[in-house]
Motif scaffolding. Structure first.
Motif, PDB file in Angstrom:
ATOM      1  N   VAL A  21       4.896   5.236  -4.888  1.00  0.00           N
ATOM      2  CA  VAL A  21       4.852   3.800  -4.617  1.00  0.00           C
ATOM      3  C   VAL A  21       3.511   3.506  -3.955  1.00  0.00           C
ATOM      4  N   GLY A  22       2.714   2.684  -4.604  1.00  0.00           N
ATOM      5  CA  GLY A  22       1.357   2.395  -4.121  1.00  0.00           C
ATOM      6  C   GLY A  22       0.349   2.981  -5.084  1.00  0.00           C
ATOM      7  N   GLY A  23      -0.577   2.134  -5.513  1.00  0.00           N
ATOM      8  CA  GLY A  23      -1.566   2.581  -6.502  1.00  0.00           C
ATOM      9  C   GLY A  23      -2.974   2.275  -6.038  1.00  0.00           C
ATOM     10  N   GLY A  24      -3.193   2.333  -4.709  1.00  0.00           N
ATOM     11  CA  GLY A  24      -4.539   2.130  -4.154  1.00  0.00           C
ATOM     12  C   GLY A  24      -5.241   3.464  -4.007  1.00  0.00           C
ATOM     13  N   ASN A  25      -6.058   3.596  -2.954  1.00  0.00           N
ATOM     14  CA  ASN A  25      -6.828   4.840  -2.748  1.00  0.00           C
ATOM     15  C   ASN A  25      -5.924   6.056  -2.655  1.00  0.00           C
ATOM     16  N   VAL A  26      -4.927   5.945  -1.779  1.00  0.00           N
ATOM     17  CA  VAL A  26      -4.103   7.120  -1.509  1.00  0.00           C
ATOM     18  C   VAL A  26      -3.180   7.424  -2.696  1.00  0.00           C
ATOM     19  N   GLY A  27      -2.594   6.383  -3.281  1.00  0.00           N
ATOM     20  CA  GLY A  27      -1.771   6.584  -4.484  1.00  0.00           C
ATOM     21  C   GLY A  27      -2.580   7.301  -5.557  1.00  0.00           C
ATOM     22  N   GLU A  29      -5.241   9.256  -5.109  1.00  0.00           N
ATOM     23  CA  GLU A  29      -5.475  10.660  -4.693  1.00  0.00           C
ATOM     24  C   GLU A  29      -4.260  11.533  -4.949  1.00  0.00           C
ATOM     25  N   LYS A  30      -3.071  11.000  -4.633  1.00  0.00           N
ATOM     26  CA  LYS A  30      -1.855  11.801  -4.790  1.00  0.00           C
ATOM     27  C   LYS A  30      -1.549  12.045  -6.272  1.00  0.00           C
ATOM     28  N   VAL A  31      -1.723  11.008  -7.107  1.00  0.00           N
ATOM     29  CA  VAL A  31      -1.483  11.179  -8.545  1.00  0.00           C
ATOM     30  C   VAL A  31      -2.504  12.166  -9.119  1.00  0.00           C
ATOM     31  N   VAL A  45       4.457   5.338 -11.326  1.00  0.00           N
ATOM     32  CA  VAL A  45       3.791   4.697 -10.182  1.00  0.00           C
ATOM     33  C   VAL A  45       4.192   3.223 -10.161  1.00  0.00           C
ATOM     34  N   VAL A  46       4.769   2.801  -9.038  1.00  0.00           N
ATOM     35  CA  VAL A  46       5.143   1.393  -8.858  1.00  0.00           C
ATOM     36  C   VAL A  46       4.214   0.791  -7.814  1.00  0.00           C
ATOM     37  N   ALA A  47       3.550  -0.299  -8.153  1.00  0.00           N
ATOM     38  CA  ALA A  47       2.636  -0.949  -7.185  1.00  0.00           C
ATOM     39  C   ALA A  47       2.391  -2.387  -7.612  1.00  0.00           C
ATOM     40  N   THR A  48       2.055  -3.224  -6.632  1.00  0.00           N
ATOM     41  CA  THR A  48       1.775  -4.635  -6.950  1.00  0.00           C
ATOM     42  C   THR A  48       0.409  -4.776  -7.626  1.00  0.00           C
ATOM     43  N   TRP A  49      -0.500  -3.819  -7.343  1.00  0.00           N
ATOM     44  CA  TRP A  49      -1.781  -3.763  -8.084  1.00  0.00           C
ATOM     45  C   TRP A  49      -2.226  -2.301  -8.168  1.00  0.00           C
ATOM     46  N   PHE A  50      -3.075  -2.014  -9.117  1.00  0.00           N
ATOM     47  CA  PHE A  50      -3.541  -0.631  -9.302  1.00  0.00           C
ATOM     48  C   PHE A  50      -5.062  -0.556  -9.176  1.00  0.00           C
ATOM     49  N   GLN A  68       3.730  -2.401 -12.765  1.00  0.00           N
ATOM     50  CA  GLN A  68       3.192  -3.357 -11.789  1.00  0.00           C
ATOM     51  C   GLN A  68       4.293  -4.277 -11.302  1.00  0.00           C
ATOM     52  N   LYS A  69       4.760  -4.020 -10.096  1.00  0.00           N
ATOM     53  CA  LYS A  69       5.835  -4.809  -9.473  1.00  0.00           C
ATOM     54  C   LYS A  69       5.962  -4.417  -8.018  1.00  0.00           C
ATOM     55  N   ALA A  70       6.702  -5.216  -7.244  1.00  0.00           N
ATOM     56  CA  ALA A  70       6.994  -4.827  -5.855  1.00  0.00           C
ATOM     57  C   ALA A  70       8.105  -3.777  -5.875  1.00  0.00           C
ATOM     58  N   PHE A  71       8.048  -2.849  -4.925  1.00  0.00           N
ATOM     59  CA  PHE A  71       9.067  -1.792  -4.846  1.00  0.00           C
ATOM     60  C   PHE A  71      10.458  -2.399  -4.689  1.00  0.00           C
ATOM     61  N   SER A  72      11.423  -1.829  -5.392  1.00  0.00           N
ATOM     62  CA  SER A  72      12.820  -2.177  -5.134  1.00  0.00           C
ATOM     63  C   SER A  72      13.635  -0.892  -5.197  1.00  0.00           C
ATOM     64  N   THR A  86       1.912   3.136   0.175  1.00  0.00           N
ATOM     65  CA  THR A  86       1.418   1.768   0.326  1.00  0.00           C
ATOM     66  C   THR A  86       0.726   1.681   1.690  1.00  0.00           C
ATOM     67  N   ALA A  87      -0.052   0.620   1.895  1.00  0.00           N
ATOM     68  CA  ALA A  87      -0.741   0.492   3.183  1.00  0.00           C
ATOM     69  C   ALA A  87       0.147  -0.243   4.192  1.00  0.00           C
ATOM     70  N   ASP A  88       1.403  -0.503   3.808  1.00  0.00           N
ATOM     71  CA  ASP A  88       2.325  -1.269   4.646  1.00  0.00           C
ATOM     72  C   ASP A  88       3.330  -0.310   5.297  1.00  0.00           C
ATOM     73  N   GLU A  90       5.711  -0.719   7.421  1.00  0.00           N
ATOM     74  CA  GLU A  90       7.126  -1.139   7.422  1.00  0.00           C
ATOM     75  C   GLU A  90       7.758  -0.882   6.072  1.00  0.00           C
ATOM     76  N   LEU A  91       6.992  -1.199   5.020  1.00  0.00           N
ATOM     77  CA  LEU A  91       7.506  -0.955   3.664  1.00  0.00           C
ATOM     78  C   LEU A  91       7.691   0.548   3.448  1.00  0.00           C
ATOM     79  N   ASN A  92       6.724   1.351   3.891  1.00  0.00           N
ATOM     80  CA  ASN A  92       6.852   2.814   3.737  1.00  0.00           C
ATOM     81  C   ASN A  92       8.113   3.318   4.445  1.00  0.00           C
TER      82      ASN A  92
HETATM   83  N1  LIG Z   1      -1.691  11.248   3.708  1.00  0.00           N
HETATM   84  C1  LIG Z   1      -2.933  11.035   3.374  1.00  0.00           C
HETATM   85  O1  LIG Z   1      -3.572  11.937   2.816  1.00  0.00           O
HETATM   86  C2  LIG Z   1      -3.588   9.703   3.706  1.00  0.00           C
HETATM   87  C3  LIG Z   1      -4.982   9.562   3.599  1.00  0.00           C
HETATM   88  C4  LIG Z   1      -5.586   8.321   3.865  1.00  0.00           C
HETATM   89  C5  LIG Z   1      -4.777   7.232   4.198  1.00  0.00           C
HETATM   90  N2  LIG Z   1      -3.416   7.365   4.305  1.00  0.00           N
HETATM   91  C6  LIG Z   1      -2.522   6.199   4.556  1.00  0.00           C
HETATM   92  O2  LIG Z   1      -1.935   5.827   3.304  1.00  0.00           O
HETATM   93  C7  LIG Z   1      -1.697   4.398   3.245  1.00  0.00           C
HETATM   94  C8  LIG Z   1      -2.237   3.780   1.938  1.00  0.00           C
HETATM   95  O3  LIG Z   1      -3.648   3.584   2.010  1.00  0.00           O
HETATM   96  P1  LIG Z   1      -4.517   3.065   0.756  1.00  0.00           P
HETATM   97  O4  LIG Z   1      -5.937   3.185   1.157  1.00  0.00           O
HETATM   98  O5  LIG Z   1      -4.079   3.724  -0.520  1.00  0.00           O
HETATM   99  O6  LIG Z   1      -4.120   1.497   0.668  1.00  0.00           O
HETATM  100  P2  LIG Z   1      -4.544   0.461  -0.446  1.00  0.00           P
HETATM  101  O7  LIG Z   1      -4.595  -0.887   0.215  1.00  0.00           O
HETATM  102  O8  LIG Z   1      -5.743   0.940  -1.208  1.00  0.00           O
HETATM  103  O9  LIG Z   1      -3.314   0.469  -1.492  1.00  0.00           O
HETATM  104  C9  LIG Z   1      -2.059   0.012  -1.189  1.00  0.00           C
HETATM  105  C10 LIG Z   1      -1.178   0.036  -2.431  1.00  0.00           C
HETATM  106  O10 LIG Z   1       0.144  -0.337  -2.045  1.00  0.00           O
HETATM  107  C11 LIG Z   1       0.655  -1.239  -3.005  1.00  0.00           C
HETATM  108  N3  LIG Z   1       1.699  -2.113  -2.437  1.00  0.00           N
HETATM  109  C12 LIG Z   1       1.600  -2.944  -1.381  1.00  0.00           C
HETATM  110  N4  LIG Z   1       2.796  -3.588  -1.210  1.00  0.00           N
HETATM  111  C13 LIG Z   1       3.631  -3.141  -2.180  1.00  0.00           C
HETATM  112  C14 LIG Z   1       4.987  -3.397  -2.527  1.00  0.00           C
HETATM  113  N5  LIG Z   1       5.731  -4.276  -1.840  1.00  0.00           N
HETATM  114  N6  LIG Z   1       5.528  -2.730  -3.567  1.00  0.00           N
HETATM  115  C15 LIG Z   1       4.783  -1.821  -4.285  1.00  0.00           C
HETATM  116  N7  LIG Z   1       3.500  -1.541  -3.994  1.00  0.00           N
HETATM  117  C16 LIG Z   1       2.941  -2.192  -2.966  1.00  0.00           C
HETATM  118  C17 LIG Z   1      -0.535  -2.051  -3.455  1.00  0.00           C
HETATM  119  O11 LIG Z   1      -0.252  -2.664  -4.708  1.00  0.00           O
HETATM  120  C18 LIG Z   1      -1.596  -0.946  -3.537  1.00  0.00           C
HETATM  121  O12 LIG Z   1      -1.520  -0.319  -4.809  1.00  0.00           O
HETATM  122  C19 LIG Z   1      -2.309   3.833   4.494  1.00  0.00           C
HETATM  123  O13 LIG Z   1      -1.235   3.581   5.402  1.00  0.00           O
HETATM  124  C20 LIG Z   1      -3.220   4.946   5.022  1.00  0.00           C
HETATM  125  O14 LIG Z   1      -3.274   4.953   6.437  1.00  0.00           O
HETATM  126  C21 LIG Z   1      -2.826   8.591   4.066  1.00  0.00           C
END
Ligand SMILES: NC(=O)c1ccc[n+]([C@@H]2O[C@H](COP(=O)([O-])OP(=O)(O)OC[C@H]3O[C@@H](n4cnc5c(N)ncnc54)[C@H](O)[C@@H]3O)[C@@H](O)[C@H]2O)c1
Ligand SMILES: C[C@@]1(CC(=O)O)C2=NC(=C\c3[nH]c(c(CCC(=O)O)c3CC(=O)O)Cc3[nH]c(c(CC(=O)O)c3CCC(=O)O)/C=C3\N/C(=C\2)[C@@H](CCC(=O)O)[C@]3(C)CC(=O)O)/[C@H]1CCC(=O)O
Length: 194
Positions: A21-27, A29-31, A45-50, A68-72, A86-88, A90-92
């Motif tokens: 869940v989450g397709g930003g930087n960390v999503g 890296e993990k994928v 991968v479920v995320a509001t944006w990729f 592409q959707k909000a987590f449910s 995700t970067a949220d 509370e959501l995590n």
């Molecule tokens: N464990 C690690 O290795 C590591 C490394 C760096 C950062 N982090 C942490 O990981 C988190 C993510 O960071 P990031 O840089 O990828 O953030 P980011 O802002 O680049 O990406 C956030 C992703 O979450 C998705 N998202 C947000 N709300 C959503 C929802 N309701 N449903 C589905 N998807 C939703 C967005 O669409 C986006 O794809 C941060 O909390 C950061 O502190 C962890």
């Protein structure tokens, strides 16, 4: 001295269903880490944006689905492992709660305390794979150690492994004899006088 009590296992992700869940930087890296280890891993991968990097990384992988959707809650259905990236916070935490309720193992990327498992830093040489963990203390040290081991382990180890497998298959018969023989043959690896 403090100890690392994590128990390492090697998952066959082509036989399991992974939800990220989450397709930003960390999503991304993990994928990437998953596909580097197991190109046939079954990943959703479920995320509001990729991130565009994630879209290009996964473009050639029919086994990876981006939704592409909000987590449910229903996203957890049929999944074996979940990574909340995700970067949220509370959501995590909410994804963690739902995963626990569904008995799905979860990694919450920003909260080690909510992780059932950690990803390791991985040394790969052919059939050899070494997973490194610092118990969450310093992923950067894990990454550096990976580089050190990668340089230290000779590429020729792969042919040793191939030969050992042939021998192992040939040494049928008594199990104890087989173990003894294989240990004799490989003792040179730990002998100090060569
Ligand atoms: N464990 C690690 O290795 C590591 C490394 C760096 C950062 N982090 C942490 O990981 C988190 C993510 O960071 P990031 O840089 O990828 O953030 P980011 O802002 O680049 O990406 C956030 C992703 O979450 C998705 N998202 C947000 N709300 C959503 C929802 N309701 N449903 C589905 N998807 C939703 C967005 O669409 C986006 O794809 C941060 O909390 C950061 O502190 C962890
Ligand atoms: C090994 C690797 C595997 C992978 O992810 O594939 C991995 N992290 C990697 C890199 C890395 N991650 C971070 C940095 C920036 C420097 C820094 O912050 O330290 C770097 C370094 C870099 O990129 O150079 C940030 C970070 N990471 C975590 C947190 C949360 C926290 O600690 O609270 C934060 C802060 C977030 C923030 O502040 O926002 C947590 C975890 N990271 C783990 C694994 C698990 C413990 C592994 C272990 O036991 O050692 C654990 C616990 C959970 C997990 O994620 O599974 C991969 C190396 C890949 C490679 O080999 O190349």
């Amino acid at each position: 001295m403090e100890e690392n009590h994590l128990f390492p296992v090697f998952f066959k992700l082509d036989q399991l269903q992974v939800l990220v869940v989450g397709g930003g930087n960390v999503g991304t890296e993990k994928v990437n880490a998953i596909l580097q280890n197991c190109p046939a891993a079954r990943v959703t991968v479920v995320a509001t944006w990729f991130a565009p990097e994630l879209e290009s990384l996964t473009a050639g992988f029919p086994n990876v689905t981006l939704i592409q959707k909000a987590f449910s809650c229903g996203d957890l259905f049929g999944k074996d492992l979940v990574i909340a990236a995700t970067a949220d916070r509370e959501l995590n935490a909410c994804i963690w709660e739902k995963a626990k309720a569904s008995k799905v193992l979860i990694n919450v990327a920003d909260t080690p305390g909510l992780c059932d498992f950690y990803l390791g830093s991985i040394v790969q040489k052919g059939n050899l794979k070494i997973a490194i963990s610092t118990n969450g203390k310093s992923p950067t040290i894990a990454k550096r150690l990976k580089e050190v081991l990668n340089d230290a382990i000779p590429d020729t180890l792969e042919s040793v492994l191939q030969h050992l497998q042939i021998l192992r298959d040939r040494l049928k018969g008594d199990f104890n004899d087989k173990v003894k023989k294989l240990n004799e043959l490989t003792s040179v690896l730990v002998s100090r006088d060569h």
